[in-house]
Enzyme design. Structure first.
Site, short mmCIF file in Angstrom:
data_model
loop_
_atom_site.label_atom_id
_atom_site.label_comp_id
_atom_site.label_asym_id
_atom_site.label_seq_id
_atom_site.Cartn_x
_atom_site.Cartn_y
_atom_site.Cartn_z
N HIS A 56 0.81 -1.23 0.00
CA HIS A 56 0.00 0.00 0.00
C HIS A 56 0.83 1.26 0.00
O HIS A 56 0.30 2.34 0.10
CB HIS A 56 -0.92 -0.01 1.23
CG HIS A 56 -1.79 -1.21 1.27
ND1 HIS A 56 -2.92 -1.32 0.50
CD2 HIS A 56 -1.67 -2.39 1.91
CE1 HIS A 56 -3.48 -2.49 0.69
NE2 HIS A 56 -2.74 -3.18 1.55
N ARG A 57 2.13 1.11 -0.06
CA ARG A 57 2.96 2.30 0.03
C ARG A 57 2.74 3.20 -1.18
O ARG A 57 2.79 4.42 -1.06
CB ARG A 57 4.42 1.90 0.16
CG ARG A 57 5.19 2.87 1.00
CD ARG A 57 6.54 2.30 1.41
NE ARG A 57 6.47 1.56 2.64
CZ ARG A 57 7.07 0.40 2.84
NH1 ARG A 57 7.77 -0.15 1.88
NH2 ARG A 57 6.97 -0.21 3.99
N ALA A 58 2.46 2.59 -2.33
CA ALA A 58 2.26 3.38 -3.54
C ALA A 58 1.07 4.32 -3.38
O ALA A 58 1.15 5.50 -3.74
CB ALA A 58 2.05 2.47 -4.74
#
Lengths: 344, 635
Positions: A279-281
């Site tokens: 989910h970092r993107a």
């Protein structure tokens, strides 16, 4: 006397790289930049030049970790002690670019026992390392792909938590270590570990300018600078200051910005469409979009801001295994975005 | 402030974590049971492993999280001498180590797969035993310590060894959330937390307190919770079905089931508890060959063999009339073991180049022979972690020096000298070091191997389409090499020489591109290949790497460097002299079909290497054939 650095404003072309660096100075939470490209494409010049644009910050006087006196929960042990005894004196200084040389040893990066103090006084004292110096600043690693694995592990640890924990040589210590990680690399010399790759908020690929006129002006400016660095810097001072003002203004605006649900949804849609891991993107897309809107002087973040920064956020996250090329089909993405979000 | 404890700002409230329900449940279970000692959180990067693990602190019932950083040294984790105190008294006093600080708390290790396995092993032991004995630096002591060990890892960066994995009571896998609404909610929450952690924590204070309350309640209750008698057999059966080895799995399932029941306010566990408990306790212990979900089963090799068998039947019979050595004596102009359908070497058609596709990748067996140096020192760890003699790599400890000291462990030396300071003459320094105090560093480095793939690109490999399988095998070994941080190189021998097509590099991407383009066709100058391979690897030992040559060939050498010697004899002689160079050799025999000459095996014997057939490399294939053999027995 220290030789002046090449002014940021005098760098010809490489707009994506410049934008990526500027967005990070506006919002350090974006998570840094990885600059990939062959040698001689002004990668290092740009990073070092960034120092001339960086805003001032307030630090605790004399603190080797550069603690922020306003963030009481994040102080290093010695600042906490000082706070208990009374007030924390603070000074203003400019953000710096702290370099991490490739040959650094683990103890110098993480910090270790102060041997001098141990031998001469018999007292255990912590000697801060590069991760302490980098707190609140930019940590720059040239040829980051050649960094030793165990140093990378330390970086990952600190970058993940924003705190450097030390348990070595009889020393148990922790201090804040929040930095903007900026790395440059030449992809021909080896890959970067995916885990570290993912830690970089943005990535840009730089190529040498093909345009003849631009090439000429690159060389001319460089030669002018070599001949008379001080004069050259003076010439570009105004332009450099202008960029700096814009960054400062954007930082002010950013404080009041909050991305709406439509923006978040746009970011999630893009991530889902491209099928990236984790989910970092999503989070980086939104933070970068906020910074970009602020840089444009806007308080409202739009889905179009997200699509604008996607080219910086997504390319290095596309790779699903170490054998696939990480490339982003920008044409495809743009077409898809247009379709999903209407006009862009 | 207590040392090494995770800071408040990192405590994302546990109830605010979105998705991955099973993992969240597992965390609650771990917190609720006094008999669960270790939890491993796995997941790809950015799936929230660390966030979830660190959020435990918010509902732990007053326990704090002590951090175990990647770069920790043994003395600090397990106990070493406290210099300050020892100096003053001359009596050896132990430093308050990480394990002691973890007593009654939670010990957290982020990226546990990047840590020294040696340290991880001992920490897991201590977690299980609730005690630790120190025998270091002249200190002999033991202490009780009860803690919950929580670790995270990204399997893509290399896994822990099976015996370490088995030590973890609970292991959960986090995945990226695909649901758009859920994912949006996740992003919104995280952004709000980043913007103002304290406000966010306040907002979730109620729910956090509730969760913490149920943990505290369950912890009290779990001690009296029981698993009904009949269920124990069911657990054993499940363990058997999943071929879980050892009994740690069974015990973990029982404890987890009790905790689940206790969390639900019951005194006996029911079937649902057991199911959940099995899911969180057994997945990482399974020994069966079922592949991880994302990988598809490999193409069954037997089919391939059949195909090739039929092809071979056409090729082989004409060769049948002479043993290979006889063929060799006829001189190198004769394509001794080439399939006769290929035109003679002089014919330009033989140089016809073909480029084959890369076959499917598979999970490779642990094919790398053990490093002798490593065995000698009794070190544990993944294959490429080797103790180092020079000053690169991570320092994991120190020792009394053997011979001249070059890499002084200054801090350890000071500790060694500390007890004697009361007796020594001091001028202005607080510590006087003597020669006998000196200690040197023991370093560990993970990128130990230089693997050169020496690939047979001759016509014999191409004609039988073996190259597809060979490339698939190389790809699989590359993947393995990537996880273990080896440097890799590639050289191809074909026609009349050996060419280095990939200088030693850590770039697997580059290797993959090169691999795709390996050409095939022509004769087999294996001797040149060996010599070239030796040249490429000869400097790596100097750089501290362990050179390994992986030769993929059928061994049918048919080009000699010196006239008058048969190619095979020359090859074996060369191999004999290379066997003493310190390079480790692995010969992967690509020979297929009915008729085999076994030359690769001879080559391997001459090299004193490890012999494997191409098919042997595929872990799943082996597992499958073992299973098949067992079923046959039963049938």
């Amino acid at each position: 006397m220290k030789r002046p650095t090449y002014p940021f404003a005098a760098i010809v072309g490489q707009e994506d790289m410049k934008e990526a660096l500027i967005l990070n100075t506006i919002n350090p939470l974006i998570g840094g930049v990885l600059i990939r490209g062959e040698k001689g494409t002004a990668k290092s010049t740009a990073v070092r030049a960034l120092a001339g644009l960086l805003p001032d910050r307030r630090v605790v006087t004399g603190c080797p970790c550069g603690c922020d006196p306003e963030r009481i929960g994040e102080l290093c042990p010695s600042c906490q002690e000082r706070l208990m005894q009374g007030e924390l004196p603070s000074t203003v200084c400019a953000m710096k670019v702290v370099e991490l040389p490739l040959s650094s040893t683990e103890d110098r990066v993480a910090g270790t026992l102060d041997i001098e103090s141990a031998i001469s006084t018999g007292k255990k004292r912590f000697e801060p390392g590069v991760l302490a110096k980098a707190n609140g600043n930019i940590l720059y690693v040239d040829e980051v792909n050649l960094l030793d694995d165990h140093i990378v592990d330390l970086l990952l640890d600190a970058a993940a938590m924003g705190v450097n924990y030390i348990e070595r040589e009889g020393i148990s210590y922790s201090h804040p270590s929040k930095f903007i990680l900026v790395g440059t690399m030449n992809p021909e010399e080896g890959d970067l570990r995916p885990q570290l790759l993912d830690r970089f908020g943005l990535m840009v690929d730089v190529v040498s300018e093909k345009d003849e006129e631009m090439r000429t002006s690159i060389v001319q400016r460089r030669m002018e600078f070599e001949k008379n660095p001080e004069g050259f810097c003076k010439d570009y001072k105004e332009q450099n200051d202008e960029i700096r003002e814009r960054i400062l203004a954007a930082r002010d605006i950013l404080r009041g910005i909050e991305a709406g649900k439509d923006v978040v949804r746009a970011a999630v849609k893009i991530s889902l469409h491209l099928g990236v891991d984790g989910h970092r993107a999503d989070l980086t897309l939104i933070k970068a979009a906020e910074a970009y809107a602020a840089l444009q002087g806007r308080k409202d973040v739009r889905p179009s801001d997200v699509t604008h920064v996607a080219k910086l956020v997504m390319p290095h996250r596309m790779r699903r295994n170490p054998f696939q090329d990480s490339s982003l089909d920008t044409g495809e993405l743009e077409a898809w975005l247009k379709e999903s979000f209407g006009t862009n | 402030m207590a040392e090494g404890i995770l800071r408040d700002e990192l405590r994302y409230p546990f109830p605010a974590f979105v998705g991955n329900d099973l993992a969240r449940k597992a965390i609650m279970v771990a917190l609720s049971s006094a008999d669960i000692h270790s939890v491993l959180v796995c997941g790809a990067r950015g799936t929230g492993k660390s966030v979830l693990a660190r959020s435990m602190q918010s509902v732990s019932g007053g326990r704090v999280m002590v951090n175990l950083p990647v770069g920790c040294t043994e003395d600090q984790v397990f106990g070493g001498m406290d210099v300050e105190k020892t100096l003053g008294t001359g009596r050896k006093t132990m430093v308050r180590n990480v394990l002691q600080r973890a007593d009654g708390n939670i010990l957290f290790a982020d990226n546990v797969n990047l840590m020294s396995e040696h340290i991880v092993h001992q920490v897991l032991n201590a977690a299980e035993d609730g005690a630790y004995s120190v025998e270091r630096e002249g200190i002999s002591d033991s202490f009780d310590t009860r803690f919950l060990f929580v670790a995270t890892m990204d399997p893509e960066e290399g896994s822990l060894s099976d015996h370490l994995l088995d030590r973890f009571d609970i292991c959960v896998f986090l995945s990226t959330i695909d649901d758009e609404a859920l994912r949006t909610e996740l992003a919104i929450r995280r952004l709000r937390f980043d913007r103002s952690p304290s406000e966010f924590v306040k907002e979730y204070a109620g729910r956090t307190a509730d969760a913490e309350g149920s943990v505290t309640e369950a912890r009290k209750r779990a001690r009296f919770t029981r698993v009904p008698d009949g269920y124990c057999e069911a657990i054993s059966e499940v363990c058997n079905q999943l071929s879980v080895s050892g009994h740690r799995g069974d015990i973990s399932v029982m404890n987890a089931a009790c905790a689940l029941a206790a969390l639900d306010g019951r005194d006996t566990a029911n079937l649902d508890d057991l199911k959940v408990a099995a899911a969180i306790c057994l997945e990482h212990r399974r020994n069966d060959s079922s592949p991880p979900p994302q990988e598809r089963p490999p193409e069954p090799p037997p089919d391939e063999d059949d195909q090739e068998g039929s092809e071979d039947r056409d090729d082989d019979p004409p060769e049948n009339d002479g043993s290979p050595s006889e063929d060799d004596r006829e001189g190198d102009s004769e394509g001794d073991s080439e399939p006769p359908e290929l035109p003679p070497p002089e014919d330009p058609e033989d140089l016809r180049e073909q480029v084959f596709d890369v076959g499917d990748a598979f999970k490779v067996i642990d094919y790398m022979p053990k490093n002798e140096e490593k065995l000698e020192k009794g070190a544990s760890g993944r294959r490429s972690s080797s103790k180092r003699e020079d000053s690169s790599g991570r320092c994991i400890g120190y020792r009394i020096p053997r011979g001249k000291v070059t890499d002084v462990a200054l801090c350890a030396s000071i500790r060694a000298a500390a007890p004697y300071q009361v007796l020594r003459d001091h001028s202005e320094l607080a510590i006087v070091l003597r020669k006998e105090d000196l200690r040197e560093k023991v370093r560990e480095r993970r990128q130990g191997n230089d693997i050169l793939f020496l690939v047979d690109g001759s016509g014999s490999i191409g004609a039988q389409k073996r190259m597809v399988a060979v490339k698939g095998a190389i790809l699989s070994m590359l993947r393995d090499a990537y996880q273990k941080r080896d440097r890799i190189g590639m050289a191809v021998f074909r026609v009349d020489r050996c060419e280095e097509i990939l200088p030693l590099t850590k770039s697997t991407l580059k290797a993959y591109h090169v691999l795709q383009e390996i050409p095939t066709g022509g004769r087999t100058p294996l001797t040149q290949g060996l010599i070239k391979g030796h040249e490429i690897l000869k400097d790596s030992a100097k750089g501290g790497f362990h050179p390994v040559m992986v030769i993929l060939s059928d061994g049918r050498c048919n080009v000699s460097c010196t006239p008058g010697i048969t190619p095979v004899d020359e090859m074996l002689a060369t191999a004999g002299s290379l066997s003493r160079t310190g390079t480790r050799f692995i010969v992967i025999d690509t020979e297929a079909g009915r008729l085999r000459f076994g030359l690769a095996l001879e080559l391997c014997r001459a090299l004193n290497g490890t012999y494997l057939r191409l098919e042997d490399l595929n872990a799943e294939y082996i597992e499958r054939s073992v299973t098949m053999a067992m079923n046959d027995d039963r049938g």
